[in-house]
Design an enzyme around this catalytic site. Sequence first.
Site: not given
Length: 425
Positions: A344, A396
């Site tokens: 993006t 994560h």
Amino acid sequence: MAEVKVPELAESISEGSIAQWLKQPGDHVEKGEYVLELETDKVNVEIISDYTGTLSEQLAEEGDTVQVGQAIAIVDENGSAAAAPKAEAPKAEVAKAEPAKAEQAAPVKEVPKAETKEASSNQQVIASPAARKLAREKGIDLTQVPVVDPLGRVRVQDVEAANNAPVTPAASSAAPTQAPAAKQAAAPVEVNDDRIEVVKMTRRRQTIAKRLVQVQSEAAMLTTFNEVDLSAVMELRSRHKDSFVKTNDVKLGFMSFFTKAVIGALKKYPLLNAEIKGDHILKKNFYDIGVAVSTDEGLVVPVVRDADRKSFAEIEKNISDLAVKARNNKLGLSDLSGGTFTITNGGTFGSLLSTPILNAPQVGILGMHTIKTRPIAVGDQIENRPMMYLALSYDHRIVDGKEAVGFLVAIKDMLEDPEQLLLQG
């Protein structure tokens, strides 16, 4: 009678909202002709009829949510021939009426001339059933409703806007008879305050909002940052931009460099190209790179397929074509599904730094930002260089900090030495 049903759309799409009916009850429909426009979470899809005949009934109204496989309209396959006699039936019944009854009916018809004229003019207006129903409830003349649809169709939103518009003293007498509609009651906003505009979110905007919140609540999202000196890329572009356009009929932009660098880094750190499925990790050995594009309807992420197999020119053409399709609302479901990683570029709007949100079920997204000339230490010297901050958001749960930092460093190294992009293929 045959049913028009919501077809299978895509693996991740099970429902949609009816944006607008393109055919009204009584309209002739050919097999393969568009009947309505369905707004899904990703794109608008035009639904066709598998039958030829007359659309006899709409089973849902504009704005309704419908499921895949649900019947939404009825097509009378014999309706083409039956439509004319059907309309003449009431006349035949009137002709058989007794003279006494006909005399009694005559003065009744003469009383509501204004209402008859208004009803006739209303019928000439192209409007959805829901809009007509709301107009009747509100006592609104459809011919007086301003429309925004380029084809002149009156939709529910237009009627609501007309109902909420300030009224003249002559028209104010109708106000006490207006019962509060369910949709209006749901909006805790004083519509009489002309400083406040009440706008219902589109289905796509609602979906974007829900998914962004869902990602933040379900993923262990973290963002790490780095910066890259784009001097070498800009110098390379400057030397080759004219010949590149002549040869490939497309400009050499930054996105092809970043796409190639991302692919090179994903090959080194494959978990960023993966997906979590329950207690399993799906490692993807292909590189379908999503490129976020801003449209009036919200952010969409069309996908460049097999980007690792494409040249710089092919990537630039793909991105350019997808961006045009996105802004013209011409993207298909196949253009949006199955991406493995997203890029993006907030820099196109001047963003200096941001923390992009994951595009689920992907576990990584790279944020590009605006290029700023800043003083940088180069050896023992201070030089002004074109610098960009990079941001990598990652899940994560499967990507550790060491891998995330290594991924960004790999991108930085390849962009600061662009010849590596050719070597990594």
